[in-house]
Structures are given as C-alpha cells and as structure tokens.
Design an enzyme around this catalytic site. Structure first.
Site, PDB file in Angstrom:
ATOM      1  N   LYS A   1       0.850  -1.212   0.000  1.00 63.47           N
ATOM      2  CA  LYS A   1       0.000   0.000   0.000  1.00 63.47           C
ATOM      3  C   LYS A   1       0.880   1.255   0.000  1.00 63.47           C
ATOM      4  O   LYS A   1       0.602   2.228  -0.682  1.00 63.47           O
ATOM      5  CB  LYS A   1      -0.922   0.012   1.227  1.00 63.47           C
ATOM      6  CG  LYS A   1      -2.011  -1.042   1.192  1.00 63.47           C
ATOM      7  CD  LYS A   1      -3.045  -0.856   2.278  1.00 63.47           C
ATOM      8  CE  LYS A   1      -2.547  -1.131   3.671  1.00 63.47           C
ATOM      9  NZ  LYS A   1      -2.109  -2.497   3.934  1.00 63.47           N
TER      10      LYS A   1
ATOM     11  N   CYS B   1     -12.493   1.108  16.431  1.00 62.02           N
ATOM     12  CA  CYS B   1     -11.149   0.566  16.206  1.00 62.02           C
ATOM     13  C   CYS B   1     -10.317   0.445  17.496  1.00 62.02           C
ATOM     14  O   CYS B   1      -9.813  -0.612  17.819  1.00 62.02           O
ATOM     15  CB  CYS B   1     -10.477   1.495  15.191  1.00 62.02           C
ATOM     16  SG  CYS B   1      -8.806   1.145  14.789  1.00 62.02           S
TER      17      CYS B   1
ATOM     18  N   MET C   1      -7.520  -5.542  16.277  1.00 64.97           N
ATOM     19  CA  MET C   1      -8.979  -5.579  16.306  1.00 64.97           C
ATOM     20  C   MET C   1      -9.572  -6.844  16.915  1.00 64.97           C
ATOM     21  O   MET C   1     -10.693  -6.842  17.382  1.00 64.97           O
ATOM     22  CB  MET C   1      -9.541  -5.393  14.881  1.00 64.97           C
ATOM     23  CG  MET C   1      -9.244  -4.025  14.313  1.00 64.97           C
ATOM     24  SD  MET C   1      -9.692  -2.728  15.438  1.00 64.97           S
ATOM     25  CE  MET C   1      -8.150  -1.896  15.642  1.00 64.97           C
TER      26      MET C   1
ATOM     27  N   GLN D   1      -5.386   2.980  12.474  1.00 64.92           N
ATOM     28  CA  GLN D   1      -5.301   4.152  11.592  1.00 64.92           C
ATOM     29  C   GLN D   1      -4.010   4.937  11.795  1.00 64.92           C
ATOM     30  O   GLN D   1      -3.385   4.843  12.850  1.00 64.92           O
ATOM     31  CB  GLN D   1      -6.487   5.059  11.872  1.00 64.92           C
ATOM     32  CG  GLN D   1      -7.802   4.368  11.604  1.00 64.92           C
ATOM     33  CD  GLN D   1      -8.945   5.180  12.160  1.00 64.92           C
ATOM     34  OE1 GLN D   1      -9.401   6.095  11.510  1.00 64.92           O
ATOM     35  NE2 GLN D   1      -9.371   4.868  13.351  1.00 64.92           N
TER      36      GLN D   1
HETATM   37 FE1  SF4 Z   1       2.241  -0.298   4.858  1.00 60.26          FE
HETATM   38 FE2  SF4 Z   1       1.261   0.617   7.139  1.00 60.26          FE
HETATM   39 FE3  SF4 Z   1       3.791   1.114   6.492  1.00 60.26          FE
HETATM   40 FE4  SF4 Z   1       1.841   2.305   5.158  1.00 60.26          FE
HETATM   41  S1  SF4 Z   1       2.310   2.583   7.333  1.00 60.26           S
HETATM   42  S2  SF4 Z   1       3.661   1.333   4.268  1.00 60.26           S
HETATM   43  S3  SF4 Z   1       0.256   0.708   5.143  1.00 60.26           S
HETATM   44  S4  SF4 Z   1       2.898  -0.907   6.913  1.00 60.26           S
END
Ligand code: SF4
Length: 810
Positions: A50, A146, A339, A377
């Site tokens: 991501k 969350c 979670m 988050q």
């Molecule tokens: Fe991946 Fe989370 Fe790091 Fe973003 S903060 S690169 S989503 S592990």
C-alpha cells in the site's frame, strides 16, 4: 538544464498505524512516486504494497472537485439530484439547517463524526469547534470502531492512554504473542521486524491466537485457533497457571499493583428493546472494587487447563505451552493485539486480562517486556485519542465530565466559564441511532466512510440519513457509499495536498509539508471546519447569557473567538522553518491562507494542555522541531524522546511524580498512588451464537492490499487488480456440506440483511469449521449490513468479529 527534477520530501504513509515514513516525489505539481524512507527508524527504507502505491491514491478518475448539493428546481431538496454548487452556497444551506436544529433542540441536535485519519490539527480544531463552539459533545472518531477498547484498557489499568513500550521492543523480546492480530497483513512492516528477530535470535518464538487461520500463522511456533469469545477464558487460564506454579512476582505486585474486580452485568450496548440486550442492568458502568490476592487466585482457579481447553476447543498442549512461556522468568515477552481484542463485546476486559498477565509477572515497561496495542489508523493515537475527539474527552486525556478538566480547557480556549457541556456526547453507534430516531438532525462526517464501515447499515444507519428531517454532510475526496448517501458532499484535500501531522502506535508524532495543490475547489478538512465556523455568531451558538460573561466577544463569530483569538493566530507564517520558496508556493494566494501558521498555532495551543492540565506526561516537542526529524516519541523533554514509560531511567516523568524512585524502578504515575490496576474479569458469552438457522460465525476485517473501505486503494489499479472483490473465506467441509464448490456464488444472510459474493475455500484465510471471514473493503458487497451493532458497554466499540450468518448457493 531546464528540465525539472523530482523533488523528494519526507511524509508519513497515509494508511496504517505503523506510521512508516516515505519519501514522496513531486514533479509538475503531481506526486509521481513514493519510496521507503531510509532515514526512518520505523520502516528503515521499506514500505508495504500500500505504501509503494501511495502516489496513486489522489488521482482516481472520479475525484470530486466541487461541492455537490442535492437540488430540485434550483433549491436544496432531499430527494433531488446532486448539482455543483459554490462553497458559499454549500455552507449557506448547511448553516441554515444547523442553526434551525440548534434553535429547535439545542446542541445535542448536531454532531460530527471524524477520524484517526484526520491530521492532528484537524482533530483538534473539530474538537474545539464542536465542544467549545457549538457546546455539543457529539463528536466521535471512527477510532471508536477501532481503538476505543484499547483506550478503556489503558485508562482502567494505568490511568494514561497508549502503550508504555515502543517498536524497539520488537528487537528486544524473546517471544511474541499475537492476541487477535494478523500482523503479517495489517502491520506488515512491523511484522518484517518481528520476523527478523524470530529468525535471528536463538530461542525466539511466536505464538498466534485467532478465531481463524491467517497469514501470520505461517511463522507461528504455536498457532492457536479458539472458539470466538473464549480468549477471555484463555487469558484467565494463563493467570491461573502462573499463580498455581508460583511464577508471579510477589514484590512487583506488592509495590506496583492494586488488585480489583469489575462489575459484570453490563449488557451488550444494543438498543434496550433488542431481545439480545435483556441481560443489561449495569450497562456502561465500569465500577471497580478491591480484591485480595487470594480472592483473585480463587476467581481464576475456575479456568483450569481442562475447562478452558474444552470450551475454547484449543488442544491442551498448545494452551499449556503458551502459559509456560509467560511463566518463564527468563523470557522477555511482547504481547501484540489489534482488532481481534478491541472489536469485542468485552474488549476492555480482554485488554485488561492481558495486562494482568504482564503485571502478575512484572514483565512490563522495560525493553522486550511489553504489552503492545497496535493501532489501525495512521493517527488513531495522535488525532483520535490525544487531542480529544472522542465524545467524552478533551485534549491530553482530560474528560468533559470532570469540572477541573473543563476549567483547564475553558482557560486555554479563552471561553466563558461554563461553556463546555459536562455530559458526554453520543458515541459512534449511538449517533447513528439518534439520527434514525430524529433526535440528532444534522450530522457532518469527515475522513471516513461510515455508510460502509458502520455496523447494521440497513437498520441503523441508512434510514436516518435519508430521513427528510435530517441533513447529512459528508466531506470526501471520492463519491464513496457515504458521500452518495448524503445531502451535501464537500470535496476534500488529501494527504500530500495539505500540511499534516500524524501520531502512530508507538507515540511517535510525525509532520509533513504540503507537497502539491488539491484539485479544483477541494479544501482540507481543517479549512472546512474553520470556514464553517464563520457562519455562527457567538450569540447564535452560545446564547446571550453565556456571551454576557465575556462581553468582549459580543457580535463576534465562532471563527474569531476560536481560531483567530490569541494563541492560534499568534504565529506569522515566516516564523520557523518556512522558506521563501514555500511562501511563494502557498502563501501569496489569499485563498490558501490556512497555511503553516494556523497549524502551528493550533499545535502550540494543544501543547498547553500537556503542560497546564492535571494529566502530565504527554509532552510533545515544539512545532518546528518536528519538521527537522522523522518524528519523536512522546513524552519529549528537552528534545529527548521516551522509549519506555513508567520506569526510572527511561521516563523523565517518573522522578517528577515520585522523587524517591530509584533507577530502574517502576512508578505508574497515571494512578494517584503510582500503582497499576490488575482487574479480574470473568468469561461472558457473546450476545448471539450460531444456532439452527444461522449456523455459522461471521468475522469481518481487512486484507493487505486494501485500506479500510477501499475508497483510496480501490482507485489504485494495481491494488484493485490484486484483490478486486471481497470473497467469503470458508472451511472446505462447511462448503461441501452445503453443496458449494470453490468460486461458487453464494448468498450470506444474517438476521439483519444479505449480501452475495463468491466462495474461497483455499485462499489466504483458512477458517475452522463453523466460521467464515469476509473483508469489508468492497463497496459492492457491504458486509457490515450483516454485522450486529453490539458494542462493548464500557468502550462502546462494536464487535465486528462475531455475529451469526447462514450461507446458501445464490
Ligand atoms: Fe504499509 Fe502501514 Fe507502512 Fe503504510 S504505514 S507502508 S500501510 S505498513
């Protein structure tokens, strides 16, 4: 030579609570690429998938660029079609509705639902606007879905929110126990650090507990699949084992721990007329009473190996191996959860039961010995929790219920005495019920997608949103399920399009600079809140009586009083590290005047809560410091961050609270006597369990490739192609029994609704017989229609991990 070069700048990742730092590359006014930041202590140059595709999240083809209002014949109409309007018209209509609701029913008729994805100053400004400006405490973040149970666990046990340890524990621990966390997919970068320790440290081991098998089991030395809700029994069994084998630390308990028990008859947070709620007599009351060690030992003695193995369906040898690990005085242990423990009708209890194990053995607040709640988050800690966006909180762990706390806020915010309402507002689930019941008529949602993420959508959310008596505003960069269900959509600037700050799971605050302009008319959530506050005079918001206590405020707008007044506006943008280039880029344009200085003013004002409030120990560094570093873990004193709290030698506040403490000793200064609470709580069954008709458990959650409801990641072609649809993961024998083959289209029905999707019996998630897993990222399959809106009555957090369903061929 004229060729423009890519400009790289640090920025935290937009997604999970890990808080990786990335380098964002800008060219021609666009983010063209991201790479892992090699200077980051968190991710050391790595990102997960991501993170690597962050540069594409802002450029979906359906990006919203103007406000959209439902209209018919040139006027607002609830049943009209969305039409482009100016910000002026959007706020005119919105303000008219909000003022009418305030006049008719008072401050509880309006409310806002925000997010742990807001920047720190956005959350702070929302808190100030709603709680001080409109005198309504109806403000809650989606962190309620969350992290609220984790907050409850921290506050009850230690009196201060957030973990005592840091990510450095991943390199110091000998063993890791995952209690309801699929770190391999949900916190992949922390997982890679854990894997590194497991593979390089002699004797290191990993235990994974879950209700279904997922990717984290691939590394597990001891994989434990338990019957939903019996984690309460397992934690008590471990405590019992430790006591039976005299492996507890007597001195630590005597010096640092009070033993308590909790009220048990507290219900499930459902509507009172729901038959499943019939047990609730003490709903919401989390009172504690004292308990002796012997009484505690007797209470946990019920949770024998044989009893717990039978009910949890976990083989006895696996349970015993886990208990032995915690009991071993030579092993340093990091317990990790997300979670699986928080989204639980007894989420606060199970958080506490894991602390009990660490407190019994004294394995806490030192390198490697660390109960560690991971956040979902990016700024669940920094924004949702620290600046007071929960319905009962004020900044820096203060609460609206306490007069002394309200007075601190009223002083810092320069409010007339008595402005802040002492009654907590509606929490996330209650807010939706109040909208449906027409008790709350105006609702503003920013930075989340509750129409997809909230529980029991069909019965408890959609009817209220579409009720003609209610006016719903959604700020979003994309036409999400929430946005298209609203009456007014406000286009929002995203991530690198605004100045920002997030606080990650290890108390690390990280700042970034705006890198590019937002498209069209999009504006940051901060701009929207401050601009909307200009629509109210203090007389309209507070009433004449209150204004009479501050005559100098007469005739002023909320904007002038809350955001232009004193501290917030004190900093000219040239102060600090802003360069001429920055100035030219962002500040010569009057329409972008919410540049650096407003954020700095809000942050510096927020810091006063950390030093002038009664709850010390949150201290952040000054605003400008954060632009020079890759973040600092609070408390920060004299520029030095804190890796382990409550132990002298690591935490600068220990000596401050108790000058007698010796080096290396512990002092839990969040509690008046410096002792943590070990709180006994028993097993309690969940509100609904599979039976004849609805014969399967449903658990919902995420997948590696998508963030929450997929509104950003589904617009990244590579991530969408990788996992395009939410499948139902099912045990092959359950599928066979129903005549269902792999890939077949099925209908999944709960007492609350149905969805259809395809079955996967061989995928990455492998549920045991009797349970299915469906992720919630897919707007085409709203799995949360099926979810029961039962909450933990203490934390008010929804249990997304267990409700009942049936499955048949579609
Ligand atoms: Fe991946 Fe989370 Fe790091 Fe973003 S903060 S690169 S989503 S592990």
């Amino acid at each position: 030579d004229d060729e423009e070069e890519i400009r790289w700048d640090k920025i935290p990742c937009r997604f999970c609570g890990t808080g990786c730092s990335v380098l964002a590359g800008t060219l021609g006014g666009r983010i063209v690429g991201t790479q892992g930041d090699p200077d980051s202590e968190v991710n050391k140059g790595l990102n997960c998938i991501k993170g690597y595709f962050l540069s594409k999240i802002m450029y979906g083809r359906d990006r919203l660029t103007t406000p959209l209002l439902r209209k018919k014949d040139g006027k607002y109409d609830k049943n009209g079609k969305f039409e482009q309007v100016s910000w002026e018209e959007a706020f005119d209509v919105m303000a008219e509705k909000w003022k009418a609701a305030l006049k008719a029913k008072g401050p509880t008729a309006v409310g806002m639902f925000g997010s742990g994805q807001w920047t720190i100053w956005e959350g702070y400004a929302a808190s100030k606007f709603i709680k001080a400006g409109l005198r309504s405490n109806n403000l809650d973040p989606n962190a309620r879905h969350c992290m609220a149970s984790a907050v409850g666990g921290f506050m009850r046990a230690f009196g201060i929110d957030e973990p005592m340890g840091s990510y450095d524990d991943l390199e110091h621990a000998d063993a890791f126990v995952l209690w309801g966390s699929n770190m391999a997919e949900m916190h992949p970068i922390l997982w890679s650090r854990l894997v590194d320790t497991r593979l390089t440290r002699e004797g290191a081991e990993v235990h994974v507990l879950s209700t279904y098998k997922h990717r984290s089991f691939e590394l597990a030395d001891n994989g434990i699949i338990f019957e939903p809700q019996t984690d309460l029994m397992i934690a008590n069994y471990i405590a019992n084992y430790i006591i039976q084998h005299k492996a507890y630390d007597k001195k630590f308990l005597k010096d640092h721990v009070n033993i308590k028990k909790t009220l048990t008859d507290i219900g499930y947070g459902l509507r009172p007329d729901n038959p499943l709620e019939k047990k609730a007599k003490n709903s919401g009351k989390g009172k504690l009473s004292n308990m002796s060690f012997d009484e505690y030992a007797r209470a946990v003695s019920k949770y024998t190996l044989e009893y717990v193995s039978r009910h949890s369906k976990v083989p006895a040898d696996k349970l015993e191996r886990l208990a032995k690990l915690y009991a071993d005085p030579k092993k340093k242990i990091m317990s990790l959860w997300t979670m699986g423990m928080n989204q639980h009708t007894r989420g606060v209890w199970i958080n506490g039961l894991v602390y009990n194990i660490h407190l019994l053995t004294g394995k806490i607040s030192e390198p490697g010995n660390s109960p560690f709640s991971l956040t979902g988050q990016p700024s669940a800690c920094g924004t949702a929790r620290e600046v007071g966006t929960f319905a009962h909180r004020l900044p820096a762990d203060l609460v609206v219920k306490k007069e002394a706390h309200r007075k601190v806020a009223e002083k810092i915010w320069k409010l007339p005495e008595g402005t802040i309402n002492p009654k907590p507002g509606y929490h996330a689930v209650l807010m939706q019920r109040m909208i449906r019941d027409k008790k709350m008529n105006c609702y503003w949602q920013q930075c989340n997608n509750n129409m997809q993420a909230g529980p029991n959508i069909n019965e408890e959310i959609l009817p209220g949103w579409r009720d003609p008596d209610n006016f719903i505003t959604v700020s979003d960069p994309y036409p999400t399920v929430s946005a298209v269900s609203a009456d007014l959509i406000l286009p929002t600037a995203m991530w690198a399009e605004k100045e920002g700050a997030f606080g990650n799971a290890e108390r690390r605050t990280q700042f970034w600079r705006q890198q590019v302009d937002a498209p069209g008319e999009s504006k940051s959530d901060l701009w929207q809140i401050m601009e909307f506050s200009k629509r109210f005079t203090v007389e309209e918001a507070w009433g004449e009586d209150l204004v009479a206590r501050k005559p100098e405020y007469k005739g002023k707008t909320l904007y002038e009083v809350l955001f232009k007044n004193g501290q917030v506006n004190k900093f000219p943008y040239k102060d600090g590290t802003v360069t001429d280039e920055d100035e030219n880029r962002y500040h010569n344009d009057e329409s972008k005047h919410f540049g650096f200085y407003v954020q700095k003013g809000l942050f510096e004002e927020y810091r006063r809560f950390q030093t002038e409030g009664p709850k010390q120990g949150h201290n952040q560094a000054p605003f400008d410091e954060y632009h020079k570093v890759r973040g600092l873990r609070w408390p920060v004193v004299n520029g030095k961050e804190t890796l382990w709290r409550y132990r002298e030698g690591y935490d600068p506040f220990v000596k401050k609270y108790n000058p007698q403490v010796k080096k290396g000793d512990v002092y839990f200064y969040g509690k008046k006597d410096g002792k943590a609470n070990l709180i006994f709580a028993p097993y309690e069954p969940p509100p609904e369990v599979p039976g004849k008709e609805f014969d399967l458990w449903l658990c919902s959650g995420r997948v590696l490739e998508h963030w929450h409801t997929g509104s950003m990641t589904n617009r990244v072609p590579e991530l969408h192609r990788a996992v395009p649809d939410a499948l139902v993961y099912m045990n092959p024998s359950d599928a066979r029994k129903r005549g269902i083959r792999n890939g077949a289209k099925v209908k999944i029905t709960s007492p609350r609704g149905s969805i259809t999707t395809r079955v996967d019996v061989r995928g990455r998630n492998k549920p045991p017989k009797g349970l299915v897993f469906i992720p919630f990222f897919d707007a085409g399959r709203l799995v949360n229609k099926l979810i029961l809106d039962a909450t933990d009555p203490l934390s008010k957090e929804t249990d997304y991990k267990k409700c009942v369903v049936k499955i048949e061929l579609a």
